[in-house]
Design a protein around this motif. Structure first.
Motif, PDB file in Angstrom:
ATOM      1  N   ALA A  70      36.101  42.636  29.601  1.00 13.38           N
ATOM      2  CA  ALA A  70      36.507  43.991  29.251  1.00 13.38           C
ATOM      3  C   ALA A  70      35.854  45.052  30.126  1.00 13.38           C
ATOM      4  CB  ALA A  70      36.189  44.253  27.776  1.00 13.38           C
ATOM      5  N   ASP A  71      34.708  44.753  30.706  1.00  9.75           N
ATOM      6  CA  ASP A  71      34.056  45.745  31.559  1.00  9.75           C
ATOM      7  C   ASP A  71      34.814  45.957  32.867  1.00  9.75           C
ATOM      8  OD1 ASP A  71      33.452  43.191  32.431  1.00  9.75           O
ATOM      9  OD2 ASP A  71      31.371  43.650  32.957  1.00  9.75           O
ATOM     10  N   ARG A  72      35.705  45.032  33.229  1.00  5.95           N
ATOM     11  CA  ARG A  72      36.475  45.155  34.467  1.00  5.95           C
ATOM     12  C   ARG A  72      37.978  45.231  34.227  1.00  5.95           C
ATOM     13  NH1 ARG A  72      33.554  41.274  38.935  1.00  5.95           N
ATOM     14  NH2 ARG A  72      31.412  41.496  38.200  1.00  5.95           N
ATOM     15  N   CYS A  73      38.443  44.648  33.128  1.00  7.77           N
ATOM     16  CA  CYS A  73      39.881  44.410  32.967  1.00  7.77           C
ATOM     17  C   CYS A  73      40.439  44.945  31.659  1.00  7.77           C
ATOM     18  CB  CYS A  73      40.166  42.903  33.071  1.00  7.77           C
ATOM     19  SG  CYS A  73      39.629  42.159  34.634  1.00  7.77           S
ATOM     20  N   THR A  74      39.827  45.996  31.120  1.00 11.38           N
ATOM     21  CA  THR A  74      40.336  46.524  29.858  1.00 11.38           C
ATOM     22  C   THR A  74      41.748  47.067  30.043  1.00 11.38           C
ATOM     23  OG1 THR A  74      39.770  47.916  27.964  1.00 11.38           O
ATOM     24  CG2 THR A  74      39.467  48.873  30.156  1.00 11.38           C
ATOM     25  N   LYS A  75      42.538  47.025  29.011  1.00 12.81           N
ATOM     26  CA  LYS A  75      43.932  47.455  29.100  1.00 12.81           C
ATOM     27  C   LYS A  75      44.019  48.965  29.368  1.00 12.81           C
ATOM     28  CE  LYS A  75      44.637  48.496  24.175  1.00 12.81           C
ATOM     29  NZ  LYS A  75      45.454  48.241  22.986  1.00 12.81           N
ATOM     30  N   THR A  76      45.100  49.358  30.053  1.00 12.05           N
ATOM     31  CA  THR A  76      45.358  50.780  30.322  1.00 12.05           C
ATOM     32  C   THR A  76      46.849  51.057  30.121  1.00 12.05           C
ATOM     33  OG1 THR A  76      45.595  50.281  32.681  1.00 12.05           O
ATOM     34  CG2 THR A  76      43.427  51.047  31.923  1.00 12.05           C
ATOM     35  N   PRO A  77      47.340  50.965  28.891  1.00 17.63           N
ATOM     36  CA  PRO A  77      48.778  51.113  28.670  1.00 17.63           C
ATOM     37  C   PRO A  77      49.305  52.517  28.915  1.00 17.63           C
ATOM     38  CG  PRO A  77      47.609  50.997  26.583  1.00 17.63           C
ATOM     39  CD  PRO A  77      46.602  50.687  27.652  1.00 17.63           C
ATOM     40  N   ASN A  78      48.453  53.516  28.935  1.00 19.28           N
ATOM     41  CA  ASN A  78      48.910  54.886  29.105  1.00 19.28           C
ATOM     42  C   ASN A  78      49.049  55.285  30.576  1.00 19.28           C
ATOM     43  OD1 ASN A  78      48.967  55.295  26.306  1.00 19.28           O
ATOM     44  ND2 ASN A  78      46.772  55.746  26.290  1.00 19.28           N
ATOM     45  N   ILE A  79      48.744  54.359  31.471  1.00 17.53           N
ATOM     46  CA  ILE A  79      48.855  54.611  32.905  1.00 17.53           C
ATOM     47  C   ILE A  79      49.794  53.571  33.497  1.00 17.53           C
ATOM     48  CG2 ILE A  79      47.616  54.749  35.094  1.00 17.53           C
ATOM     49  CD1 ILE A  79      45.079  55.357  33.480  1.00 17.53           C
ATOM     50  N   ALA A  80      50.827  54.013  34.187  1.00 18.07           N
ATOM     51  CA  ALA A  80      51.701  53.069  34.887  1.00 18.07           C
ATOM     52  C   ALA A  80      50.919  52.435  36.029  1.00 18.07           C
ATOM     53  CB  ALA A  80      52.937  53.787  35.410  1.00 18.07           C
ATOM     54  N   HIS A  81      50.927  51.115  36.092  1.00 16.89           N
ATOM     55  CA  HIS A  81      50.074  50.455  37.077  1.00 16.89           C
ATOM     56  C   HIS A  81      50.653  49.110  37.487  1.00 16.89           C
ATOM     57  CE1 HIS A  81      48.490  47.582  34.056  1.00 16.89           C
ATOM     58  NE2 HIS A  81      48.556  48.604  33.217  1.00 16.89           N
ATOM     59  N   GLY A  82      50.176  48.638  38.624  1.00 17.13           N
ATOM     60  CA  GLY A  82      50.462  47.281  39.056  1.00 17.13           C
ATOM     61  C   GLY A  82      49.393  46.344  38.547  1.00 17.13           C
ATOM     62  N   ALA A  83      49.276  45.196  39.206  1.00 19.32           N
ATOM     63  CA  ALA A  83      48.313  44.191  38.770  1.00 19.32           C
ATOM     64  C   ALA A  83      47.040  44.337  39.590  1.00 19.32           C
ATOM     65  CB  ALA A  83      48.896  42.792  38.936  1.00 19.32           C
ATOM     66  N   ASN A  84      45.996  44.755  38.935  1.00 21.63           N
ATOM     67  CA  ASN A  84      44.693  44.913  39.578  1.00 21.63           C
ATOM     68  C   ASN A  84      44.195  43.550  40.044  1.00 21.63           C
ATOM     69  OD1 ASN A  84      42.066  45.405  40.296  1.00 21.63           O
ATOM     70  ND2 ASN A  84      41.443  46.247  38.322  1.00 21.63           N
ATOM     71  N   LYS A  85      43.968  43.388  41.360  1.00 23.12           N
ATOM     72  CA  LYS A  85      43.580  42.080  41.879  1.00 23.12           C
ATOM     73  C   LYS A  85      42.206  41.647  41.389  1.00 23.12           C
ATOM     74  CE  LYS A  85      46.575  41.518  45.845  1.00 23.12           C
ATOM     75  NZ  LYS A  85      46.693  40.933  47.207  1.00 23.12           N
ATOM     76  N   THR A  86      41.410  42.588  40.920  1.00 27.51           N
ATOM     77  CA  THR A  86      40.138  42.207  40.294  1.00 27.51           C
ATOM     78  C   THR A  86      40.368  41.357  39.066  1.00 27.51           C
ATOM     79  OG1 THR A  86      39.136  44.263  41.080  1.00 27.51           O
ATOM     80  CG2 THR A  86      38.010  43.133  39.291  1.00 27.51           C
ATOM     81  N   CYS A  87      41.543  41.489  38.472  1.00 26.73           N
ATOM     82  CA  CYS A  87      41.840  40.816  37.210  1.00 26.73           C
ATOM     83  C   CYS A  87      42.920  39.748  37.352  1.00 26.73           C
ATOM     84  CB  CYS A  87      42.248  41.853  36.157  1.00 26.73           C
ATOM     85  SG  CYS A  87      40.993  43.129  35.907  1.00 26.73           S
ATOM     86  N   TRP A  88      43.198  39.340  38.604  1.00 26.44           N
ATOM     87  CA  TRP A  88      44.023  38.158  38.794  1.00 26.44           C
ATOM     88  C   TRP A  88      43.242  36.941  38.292  1.00 26.44           C
ATOM     89  CZ3 TRP A  88      47.340  37.644  43.818  1.00 26.44           C
ATOM     90  CH2 TRP A  88      48.212  38.739  43.917  1.00 26.44           C
ATOM     91  N   ALA A  89      43.967  35.892  37.974  1.00 25.75           N
ATOM     92  CA  ALA A  89      43.285  34.688  37.480  1.00 25.75           C
ATOM     93  C   ALA A  89      43.658  33.497  38.367  1.00 25.75           C
ATOM     94  CB  ALA A  89      43.639  34.451  36.015  1.00 25.75           C
ATOM     95  N   ALA A  90      44.412  32.551  37.834  1.00 25.67           N
ATOM     96  CA  ALA A  90      44.753  31.339  38.575  1.00 25.67           C
ATOM     97  C   ALA A  90      46.242  31.294  38.873  1.00 25.67           C
ATOM     98  CB  ALA A  90      44.337  30.101  37.788  1.00 25.67           C
ATOM     99  N   HIS A  91      46.603  30.405  39.768  1.00 22.03           N
ATOM    100  CA  HIS A  91      48.013  30.174  40.095  1.00 22.03           C
ATOM    101  C   HIS A  91      48.717  29.484  38.933  1.00 22.03           C
ATOM    102  CE1 HIS A  91      51.439  27.988  41.921  1.00 22.03           C
ATOM    103  NE2 HIS A  91      51.454  28.942  42.857  1.00 22.03           N
ATOM    104  N   THR A  92      48.164  28.352  38.478  1.00 24.34           N
ATOM    105  CA  THR A  92      48.753  27.538  37.412  1.00 24.34           C
ATOM    106  C   THR A  92      47.617  26.905  36.618  1.00 24.34           C
ATOM    107  OG1 THR A  92      50.676  27.009  38.799  1.00 24.34           O
ATOM    108  CG2 THR A  92      50.289  25.577  36.912  1.00 24.34           C
TER     109      THR A  92
END
Length: 839
Positions: free
Chosen positions: A613-635
């Motif tokens: 949550a310190d890096r990847c908390t939700k931000t529904p009130n802001i239109a945004h793409g996918a923050n690469k800090t919060c990418w995870a795995a391929h599969t």
């Protein structure tokens, strides 16, 4: 949801103390509430008054004999040999928390006697609570797991044994310990997984009550006054939970004395797996209420009602034996507004049951899909009627085997001819009916069946007969397990060192992996309360999402073997967009000889993952793409073309909320794919759940001969801000969905279940839920959080039973054509079809 139960717990001392130790008992002193002579007198007075002949028979059997009228329930206790778990060296440590924390607790070390006389309540509860753990006032925590071990003995208790968050209660599997209620017992049940407080509040949020097991016990409440409503277990849990290898003994009702006792009381939650349980006596063997559950190999003897379904969305009861009961399965709750969403009863036998199944589904019941039921290979022996309405009208006579019975919405899809501008085209269509009756059973591939013609199954191995010297420790070998140092070479060499008759024991810790690990073909891997295999996202090996690399590989294409994995968690440490967490190529030497049990894939939301949550908390009130800090795995998991295995109770969870950092906020994580199955079979998946990936949760592609028993899926909560394609470029090499048919924003969302170029796939129970549109739940009102959730593409021989979806405007589409509108299949909360088939 479920019956409201107020339990004024005797555990309010938690309010005054957040810590506990062996020196300062959390629940009071170690003395018995009664003196030993008084207790002995009470036990003698109550002696075996209520114990029926089935219980006596169980106690008198030898070590290998199976109890009568059960399905493959091997009696795995009574041998008297030492169980490896009680002898193995304990050196597990917390990698991302307090290293001095005590992980392993033997209840005898905390003063429990197990002598059949002493009140052991306080001692056992102290053993569980020790160490500033996650109890009252704590929603979740991954850094204070505990194994609470019970040696053989009879443990008398006067109040519930509370199972704190992230706890495994484990008894000696070679000689089951008995947990027995004293006559003065007060509380909801012998084991309590979620303590009730005044006004219906609980310690934990029921849908988030993860990470717990109870195994290898006899639970006995026969000394308690049968007029009092007491349960063997209060099991209010969610994912990554299991009950296994239990015997529950209750008062057997006589002609002039009716018991109020119940075996399992499950009031709500979002859950997992029950297996290998025998329930004797009682008013209700299993009082059942939860969103979704898989229940396998349960036996009920002499219950007034074996299973009372209070409510649900979807349950699969597989290999159920019901003997000498008044009612086998009661689905009548709610009357003409059935509270049961859907139930499957499969490969089961009722013997000497007065009323097999009681249902309230009828032509007048509403909503139309409520009370959906599927019977698949159910034998009613000396049981007549098989199905009866609550008003005593017989629906289906008994004393015979029923191959297939459906009540609810039924769809049969086929290709129809359509003339468009003088051209004859073929387009999928479907016939619909709301039905209640017997139907032809589907064709079942022999590869998926056992010698009795039942869907093959296998319980979690516990290695009861393996001596402790055959377990080899990862820490003794030299692995660090601290979550920081590179363990790649250590882990690979450790696995390579394991002989065929040995077991690789991963002490609890976090093993950092920076390159591919190859698991040998004939190896057994046992974890100590879910050690973490941490895929290091900083490694260049796992950075390229366009050229993904498997982090853990089982076998090479075409290999056969007997590999087993039990109690492991796979995670990433930071973004690893080029990592396939596990690739499984291996086929079993014999059907079901390879497998994964109680093993999970968990992405983010916990200490050490760097995806919190310190890096990847939700931000529904802001239109945004996918923050690469919060990418995870391929599969998360890829079952390749040559894979064949048994899977049971596996959770692939991309965290939707924080587990460790208060206040446990919702978070945005962007994981590419959940489970990709390309196997040519056979594969069996029991009690699976894959949630919150971006492109899909389940993708069955280029596959055949696959059985799935209750799958669960949830669409990523943040979609469509951003949508499914904002992170991951679709890759035809992995049969990704392209979303080419989409033209609405609500279409670009996680596919819950997708079939591509596949055949002979059988899904017995599914819950595919879409709860949000960018965290807004207004779409639940109109039931259109997403356009479609199940897709069949270039596939046939697909059989879907008891499939429930939530807020998908179209439940099922075939080759881009929507065939099952949600509006036609209303249920209590979800929308449900009893059967969708594309032969």
């Amino acid at each position: 949801m479920g019956r409201p139960t107020l339990f004024l717990a005797v555990f309010l001392s938690f309010l005054a103390s957040s810590t506990a130790s062996k020196d300062v008992p959390l629940f009071g002193g170690q003395d018995s509430l009664l003196t030993a002579p008084d207790t002995a007198a009470e036990l003698e007075k109550g002696a075996m008054r209520y114990v029926g002949p089935e219980i006596q028979a169980l106690n008198n059997m030898d070590a290998v004999e199976a109890p009568p009228n059960t399905h493959s329930h091997v009696k795995r206790y009574g041998s008297g040999k030492p169980y490896w778990m009680s002898q193995i060296k304990r050196q597990g440590k917390i990698a991302y928390g307090n290293e001095s924390y005590v992980l392993w607790r033997n209840v005898r070390d905390y003063g429990a006697k197990g002598d059949g006389v002493t009140d052991d309540t306080y001692a056992i509860n102290n053993a569980t609570a020790d160490g500033n753990r996650c109890g009252l006032g704590c929603d979740s925590q991954t850094t204070t797991p505990a194994i609470v071990y019970f040696p053989p003995g009879t443990y008398m208790i006067s109040a519930p044994l509370v199972q704190w968050y992230y706890t495994q209660f484990i008894g000696d599997a070679n000689n089951l310990p008995v947990i027995k209620a004293l006559p003065n017992f007060f509380g909801i049940g012998l084991f309590d997984s979620n303590v009730y407080l005044p006004y219906g509040y609980n310690w934990y949020t029921n849908q988030n009550n993860f990470w717990r097991q109870i195994r290898n016990f006899v639970l006995d409440i026969t000394l308690v006054d049968p007029a009092r409503s007491v349960h063997c277990i209060h099991w209010q849990v969610a994912q990554a939970t299991s009950l296994q290898n239990l015997v529950m003994n209750m008062v057997v009702s006589g002609p002039n004395e009716k018991t109020q006792q119940q075996g399992i009381f499950m009031d709500n939650g979002s859950g997992g797996l029950l297996e290998d349980i025998i329930i004797n006596g009682g008013e209700v063997g299993f009082f059942s209420g939860n969103q979704q559950f898989t229940c396998r190999n349960l036996t009920f003897n002499n219950c007034q009602t074996a299973i009372f379904q209070n409510w649900n969305w979807v349950f699969n009861y597989k290999s159920i034996s019901i003997n000498n009961c008044g009612i086998g399965l009661d689905l009548s709750q709610g009357g003409l507004v059935p509270a049961t969403g859907s139930v499957i009863l499969q490969d089961s036998v009722m013997t000497n049951v007065q009323y097999g199944i009681v249902t309230s589904f009828s032509r007048n019941s509403t909503p139309s899909a409520a009370g959906t039921m599927v019977l698949d290979n159910v034998d009613f022996r000396n049981t007549n009627p098989a199905i009866i309405f609550k008003n005593n009208t017989v629906l289906l006579p008994g004393n015979r085997k029923v191959d297939s019975f459906i009540q609810g919405s039924a769809y049969t899809a086929y290709e129809s001819q359509v003339v468009i501008e003088n051209l004859t085209c073929y387009q999928a269509t479907a016939d619909y009916t709301r039905m209640q009756g017997e139907v032809r059973a589907p064709p079942k591939p022999a590869s998926l069946l056992d010698s009795e013609g039942k869907w093959r199954e296998r319980g979690r191995p516990q290695y009861e007969g393996v001596p402790v010297e055959k377990f080899k420790s990862s820490f003794d070998f030299g692995c660090h397990g601290d979550g920081l140092q590179d363990d790649t070479t250590n882990v690979q060499n450790f696995l390579n060192s394991i002989a065929p008759d040995e077991i690789a024991y991963f002490d609890h810790g976090a093993y950092l992996i920076r390159d591919t690990i190859r698991i040998p073909n004939n190896i057994k891997i046992q974890g100590e309360i879910w050690p973490l295999i941490m895929i290091d996202g900083s490694s260049p090996v796992f950075q390229n999402e366009l050229a993904p690399v498997p982090a853990v590989v089982v076998g090479r294409p075409g290999d056969t073997g007997t590999t087993e994995i039990v109690d492991i968690v796979f995670e990433t440490r930071g973004p690893a967009p080029g990592a396939i967490l596990m690739e499984w190529n291996l086929a079993g030497e014999t059907p079901g000889s390879t497998g994964i049990w109680d093993t999970h894939w968990r992405i983010g939301g916990s200490n050490g993952t760097l995806l919190q949550a310190d890096r990847c908390t939700k931000t529904p009130n802001i239109a945004h793409g996918a923050n690469k800090t919060c990418w995870a795995a391929h599969t998360l998991l890829h079952l390749t073309h040559t894979a064949s295995l048994m899977m049971s109770n596996n959770w692939g969870w991309v965290a939707d909320h924080e587990l460790d950092l208060p206040p446990n906020n919702q978070i945005d994580l962007y994981n590419g794919r959940g489970l990709l199955v390309e196997s040519q079979g056979p594969v069996w998946i029991y009690g699976g759940s894959f949630e919150h990936s971006m492109l899909y949760n389940y993708n069955i592609a280029n596959a055949k001969d696959i059985y799935l028993g209750v799958l669960q899926s949830e669409t990523a909560y943040m979609q469509n801000n951003p949508d499914a394609l904002s992170t991951w470029q679709t890759n035809p090499a992995y049969s990704d969905p392209t979303f080419d048919e989409c033209y609405q924003a609500t279409c670009y969302k996680t596919f819950g279940l997708r079939f591509f170029n596949s055949t002979y796939i059988y899904v017995y129970g599914g819950g595919l839920y879409s709860f949000f549109n960018n965290y807004d739940q207004g779409c639940l009102i109109t039931e259109n959080c997403q356009t479609q959730v199940i897709s069949l593409e270039q596939s046939e021989g697909i059989y879907l039973y008891a499939m429930s979806t939530k807020a998908a405007a179209n439940m099922v589409e075939v080759d881009g054509v929507s065939l099952v509108p949600q509006a036609q299949n209303k249920n209590g909360f979800c929308q449900t079809v009893a059967i969708f088939e594309f032969p």
